[in-house]
Write an enzyme that holds these catalytic residues in place. Structure first.
Site, PDB file in Angstrom:
ATOM      1  N   LYS A  29     -13.653  53.262  65.315  1.00  0.00           N
ATOM      2  CA  LYS A  29     -14.793  53.325  66.245  1.00  0.00           C
ATOM      3  C   LYS A  29     -15.741  52.155  66.054  1.00  0.00           C
ATOM      4  O   LYS A  29     -16.167  51.523  67.021  1.00  0.00           O
ATOM      5  CB  LYS A  29     -15.554  54.645  66.029  1.00  0.00           C
ATOM      6  CG  LYS A  29     -16.838  54.705  66.833  1.00  0.00           C
ATOM      7  CD  LYS A  29     -17.825  55.737  66.356  1.00  0.00           C
ATOM      8  CE  LYS A  29     -18.420  55.548  65.018  1.00  0.00           C
ATOM      9  NZ  LYS A  29     -19.846  55.328  64.886  1.00  0.00           N
ATOM     10  N   ASN A  30     -16.080  51.852  64.817  1.00  0.00           N
ATOM     11  CA  ASN A  30     -17.097  50.821  64.611  1.00  0.00           C
ATOM     12  C   ASN A  30     -16.567  49.410  64.878  1.00  0.00           C
ATOM     13  O   ASN A  30     -17.346  48.509  65.138  1.00  0.00           O
ATOM     14  CB  ASN A  30     -17.722  50.940  63.219  1.00  0.00           C
ATOM     15  CG  ASN A  30     -18.610  52.175  63.127  1.00  0.00           C
ATOM     16  OD1 ASN A  30     -19.024  52.723  64.163  1.00  0.00           O
ATOM     17  ND2 ASN A  30     -18.908  52.627  61.917  1.00  0.00           N
ATOM     18  N   CYS A  34     -36.824  54.293  67.824  1.00  0.00           N
ATOM     19  CA  CYS A  34     -36.991  53.286  66.778  1.00  0.00           C
ATOM     20  C   CYS A  34     -37.809  52.126  67.291  1.00  0.00           C
ATOM     21  O   CYS A  34     -37.929  51.908  68.478  1.00  0.00           O
ATOM     22  CB  CYS A  34     -35.641  52.759  66.298  1.00  0.00           C
ATOM     23  SG  CYS A  34     -34.979  51.465  67.307  1.00  0.00           S
ATOM     24  N   ARG A  51     -36.981  50.796  62.194  1.00  0.00           N
ATOM     25  CA  ARG A  51     -35.510  50.868  62.118  1.00  0.00           C
ATOM     26  C   ARG A  51     -34.993  49.444  62.268  1.00  0.00           C
ATOM     27  O   ARG A  51     -34.755  48.952  63.373  1.00  0.00           O
ATOM     28  CB  ARG A  51     -34.968  51.758  63.222  1.00  0.00           C
ATOM     29  CG  ARG A  51     -33.498  52.003  63.046  1.00  0.00           C
ATOM     30  CD  ARG A  51     -33.085  53.254  63.749  1.00  0.00           C
ATOM     31  NE  ARG A  51     -31.661  53.407  63.727  1.00  0.00           N
ATOM     32  CZ  ARG A  51     -31.013  54.182  64.570  1.00  0.00           C
ATOM     33  NH1 ARG A  51     -31.662  54.833  65.495  1.00  0.00           N
ATOM     34  NH2 ARG A  51     -29.715  54.293  64.476  1.00  0.00           N
ATOM     35  N   ASP A  97     -20.445  55.799  54.795  1.00  0.00           N
ATOM     36  CA  ASP A  97     -19.936  56.732  55.810  1.00  0.00           C
ATOM     37  C   ASP A  97     -18.984  57.780  55.223  1.00  0.00           C
ATOM     38  O   ASP A  97     -18.552  58.690  55.928  1.00  0.00           O
ATOM     39  CB  ASP A  97     -19.217  55.960  56.933  1.00  0.00           C
ATOM     40  CG  ASP A  97     -20.186  55.121  57.749  1.00  0.00           C
ATOM     41  OD1 ASP A  97     -21.407  55.294  57.602  1.00  0.00           O
ATOM     42  OD2 ASP A  97     -19.705  54.278  58.530  1.00  0.00           O
ATOM     43  N   ARG A 140     -19.183  62.216  68.535  1.00  0.00           N
ATOM     44  CA  ARG A 140     -19.520  60.804  68.752  1.00  0.00           C
ATOM     45  C   ARG A 140     -18.498  59.889  68.098  1.00  0.00           C
ATOM     46  O   ARG A 140     -18.330  58.759  68.530  1.00  0.00           O
ATOM     47  CB  ARG A 140     -20.888  60.484  68.135  1.00  0.00           C
ATOM     48  CG  ARG A 140     -22.031  61.121  68.845  1.00  0.00           C
ATOM     49  CD  ARG A 140     -23.331  60.687  68.224  1.00  0.00           C
ATOM     50  NE  ARG A 140     -23.560  59.281  68.510  1.00  0.00           N
ATOM     51  CZ  ARG A 140     -24.756  58.732  68.604  1.00  0.00           C
ATOM     52  NH1 ARG A 140     -25.828  59.451  68.426  1.00  0.00           N
ATOM     53  NH2 ARG A 140     -24.890  57.453  68.871  1.00  0.00           N
TER      54      ARG A 140
HETATM   55  C1  EPZ Z   1     -22.875  50.108  60.587  1.00  0.00           C
HETATM   56  O1  EPZ Z   1     -24.243  50.358  60.876  1.00  0.00           O
HETATM   57  C2  EPZ Z   1     -22.129  51.324  61.052  1.00  0.00           C
HETATM   58  N1  EPZ Z   1     -22.366  51.500  62.483  1.00  0.00           N
HETATM   59  C3  EPZ Z   1     -22.563  52.552  60.270  1.00  0.00           C
HETATM   60  O2  EPZ Z   1     -21.720  53.619  60.636  1.00  0.00           O
HETATM   61  C4  EPZ Z   1     -22.403  52.289  58.775  1.00  0.00           C
HETATM   62  O3  EPZ Z   1     -22.961  53.372  58.070  1.00  0.00           O
HETATM   63  C5  EPZ Z   1     -23.114  51.011  58.378  1.00  0.00           C
HETATM   64  O4  EPZ Z   1     -22.671  49.902  59.210  1.00  0.00           O
HETATM   65  C6  EPZ Z   1     -22.887  50.628  56.931  1.00  0.00           C
HETATM   66  O5  EPZ Z   1     -21.516  50.432  56.706  1.00  0.00           O
HETATM   67  C7  EPZ Z   1     -21.722  50.777  63.366  1.00  0.00           C
HETATM   68  O6  EPZ Z   1     -20.880  49.963  63.033  1.00  0.00           O
HETATM   69  C8  EPZ Z   1     -22.031  51.028  64.793  1.00  0.00           C
HETATM   70  P1  EPZ Z   1     -25.996  47.776  58.540  1.00  0.00           P
HETATM   71  P2  EPZ Z   1     -25.287  49.186  60.885  1.00  0.00           P
HETATM   72  O7  EPZ Z   1     -26.656  46.810  59.461  1.00  0.00           O
HETATM   73  O8  EPZ Z   1     -24.601  47.941  61.348  1.00  0.00           O
HETATM   74  C9  EPZ Z   1     -30.395  47.452  56.613  1.00  0.00           C
HETATM   75  C10 EPZ Z   1     -21.163  55.809  61.237  1.00  0.00           C
HETATM   76  O9  EPZ Z   1     -21.299  56.936  60.682  1.00  0.00           O
HETATM   77  N2  EPZ Z   1     -30.687  46.525  57.724  1.00  0.00           N
HETATM   78  O10 EPZ Z   1     -24.814  47.310  57.763  1.00  0.00           O
HETATM   79  O11 EPZ Z   1     -26.470  49.637  61.608  1.00  0.00           O
HETATM   80  C11 EPZ Z   1     -30.151  48.873  57.089  1.00  0.00           C
HETATM   81  O12 EPZ Z   1     -31.369  49.568  57.249  1.00  0.00           O
HETATM   82  C12 EPZ Z   1     -22.282  54.806  61.217  1.00  0.00           C
HETATM   83  O13 EPZ Z   1     -20.130  55.483  61.840  1.00  0.00           O
HETATM   84  C13 EPZ Z   1     -31.900  45.874  57.767  1.00  0.00           C
HETATM   85  O14 EPZ Z   1     -32.791  46.092  56.935  1.00  0.00           O
HETATM   86  O15 EPZ Z   1     -25.609  49.079  59.340  1.00  0.00           O
HETATM   87  C14 EPZ Z   1     -29.273  49.416  56.003  1.00  0.00           C
HETATM   88  O16 EPZ Z   1     -30.056  49.795  54.925  1.00  0.00           O
HETATM   89  C15 EPZ Z   1     -23.542  55.330  60.646  1.00  0.00           C
HETATM   90  N3  EPZ Z   1     -32.132  44.972  58.779  1.00  0.00           N
HETATM   91  C16 EPZ Z   1     -28.435  48.205  55.574  1.00  0.00           C
HETATM   92  O17 EPZ Z   1     -29.170  47.063  56.019  1.00  0.00           O
HETATM   93  C17 EPZ Z   1     -31.197  44.710  59.725  1.00  0.00           C
HETATM   94  O18 EPZ Z   1     -31.467  43.882  60.619  1.00  0.00           O
HETATM   95  C18 EPZ Z   1     -27.031  48.150  56.161  1.00  0.00           C
HETATM   96  O19 EPZ Z   1     -27.092  48.357  57.577  1.00  0.00           O
HETATM   97  C19 EPZ Z   1     -29.976  45.375  59.669  1.00  0.00           C
HETATM   98  C20 EPZ Z   1     -29.734  46.273  58.665  1.00  0.00           C
END
Ligand code: EPZ
Length: 430
Positions: free
Chosen positions: A22-23, A117, A122, A305, A397
């Protein structure tokens, strides 16, 4: 509101086939709009998040054809607007990939931010930092992210933290920027590599995906292609946990075992038997599992995840396990539900301390979010008696045909829409 009702206590056994990731699909389908020719994507998981994204892609004028068996054909030549604002996109975090894709193709994008958000609370600051480095002007206006640039030029971008979303979004935009972009401290998740491979199949020049330095030489246009999405690492991991928690024996097919290493090694450590094949993994649960410690980390570390599903298994393992969540601070909401099923878990900040119990008991529990919901289903299948998992829209989802796949493994589970249907299930009339 739909629920899953299940009678637990039976080991799951048999074979299950994993869908496309999915991702990865979210980034790939957004990227597909960048060509002015048809892009055929196979193994698209037909789950709610994907349907929301496809609706948004239709709304901007692209043609979207969904064929049997998870094949989607997108033709971006008919796109007539670069603004995406509908109820669906607000529910979908991955919708922000349309910013990178539209900015790269049209140098302009206006996309609703995920509901509730704002840019501070966020964070998508790393996405914005990347787009700005490429020369885009970024504003947040009326709940939308508005990105514009007269010209996009390659840049050297160092991400402050490892972000899957920011890495993919910057790759999308930079693939058609002029000159060379370097992303340092890039995310290395398999789905980042898959999006890069797909963009390369469309004519992009991206090197280094899967390492923490990605180099992109911008090209002027992207063309059509046929591409097959990799198997979903998290769906596979979820079934691995189902085998462990129910003391079952499941062969999980259409997987890349390398992507599952952090999960396999933890399951081995606690006493499960794991047999790897080229594109399958078999998990044999055991009556007595041992405790362990888990810390969620970016790939190749243990995935956030998988944290809730693993916690269910550890709730049933002998001894004390410590689970540290280092990616998202609010990912222990499911613990209260699990405690209502008899688990012995205390949360202190970003750490959950789990004292294993010999069994869980059934209850009516909530899904809270996608992976927490899957974890509740695993708990319900491991527990004696009838469990109801509420608000399963969260689960749907991201898991394709979840109930059907579990039933194929011998689970006694049904999706019901009201109390009456739930009662009929209990009376074995469903
Ligand atoms: C992706 O989310 C996935 N979603 C998430 O899967 C997954 O949990 C996550 O990566 C971590 O592997 C999708 O791919 C759609 P990140 P993403 O940017 O991209 C911080 C699921 O269950 N951050 O890697 O949003 C953030 O707050 C979902 O399938 C910033 O601070 O995650 C987090 O602490 C849930 N600033 C960390 O980085 C930013 O600009 C990692 O987030 C971006 C992120």
């Amino acid at each position: 509101m739909s629920q899953y009702v299940m009678k637990g206590g039976n080991p799951l056994s048999g074979e299950v086939v994993i869908a496309g990731a999915k991702n990865a699909a979210l980034g790939i389908l957004a990227g597909a709009v960048m060509a002015n020719e048809p892009v055929t994507v196979e193994h698209v998981p037909m789950v709610q998040d994907i349907e929301f994204l496809l609706d948004a892609i239709r709304e901007i004028g692209a043609s979207v054809e969904v064929r049997e068996g998870g094949t989607v054909v997108i033709d971006g030549s008919t796109i007539h607007k670069t603004m995406v604002n509908n109820d669906y996109i607000q529910k979908l975090r991955g919708g922000y990939y349309l910013v990178g894709a539209l900015l790269g193709k049209y140098h302009h994008a206006e996309v609703d931010l995920p509901g509730g958000c704002n840019i501070g609370s966020r964070p998508i600051d790393q996405h914005i930092k990347g787009f700005r480095a490429l020369g885009a002007d970024i504003k947040v206006r009326n709940g939308m992210i508005v990105a514009h640039s007269a010209r996009l030029a390659g840049a050297h971008i160092y991400l402050d933290m490892v972000s899957v979303g920011a890495t993919i979004n910057i790759m999308l935009a930079a693939s058609t920027a002029e000159g060379k972009t370097i992303i340092e401290n890039a995310a290395k998740e398999p789905h980042v590599v898959d999006v890069a491979n797909m963009l390369n199949a469309m004519g992009a020049n991206i090197k280094g995906a899967g390492t923490d330095v990605i180099r992109i030489n911008g090209v002027s246009t992207l063309h059509g292609t046929d591409y097959t999405i990799i198997p979903d690492q998290i769906e596979a991991g979820t079934f691995m946990m189902a085998a462990a928690a129910t003391k079952g024996d499941i062969v999980i097919k259409n997987v890349i075992p390398k992507h599952l290493e952090s999960i396999s090694s933890k399951l081995r450590e606690i006493g499960c038997e794991i047999v790897e094949d080229d594109d399958a993994v078999r998990v044999i649960g055991r009556n007595h599992l041992r405790s362990t410690h888990i810390k969620t980390l970016p790939y190749p570390g243990f995935p956030t995840d998988m944290q809730p599903q693993m916690a269910v298994v550890l709730a049933l393992a002998e001894g004390t396990s410590v689970v540290t969540e280092s990616i998202f601070e609010n990912r222990f909401k499911y613990v209260d539900e699990l405690v209502r099923m008899g688990a012995n878990i205390k949360v202190e900040g970003n750490v959950a301390i789990i004292d294993g119990v010999s069994s869980l008991s059934s209850a009516k529990v909530n899904s809270n979010d996608l992976r927490a919901g899957a974890a509740m289903v695993i708990a319900g299948l491991a527990a004696e008696g009838y469990t109801i998992v509420d608000e399963v829209s969260h689960i749907e989802r991201g898991y394709e045909n979840f109930v059907e796949k579990l039933r194929g493994l011998g689970a006694d589970i049904a999706r019901v829409d009201n109390e009456r249907e739930a009662r009929r299930f209990r009376m074995r009339a469903v």
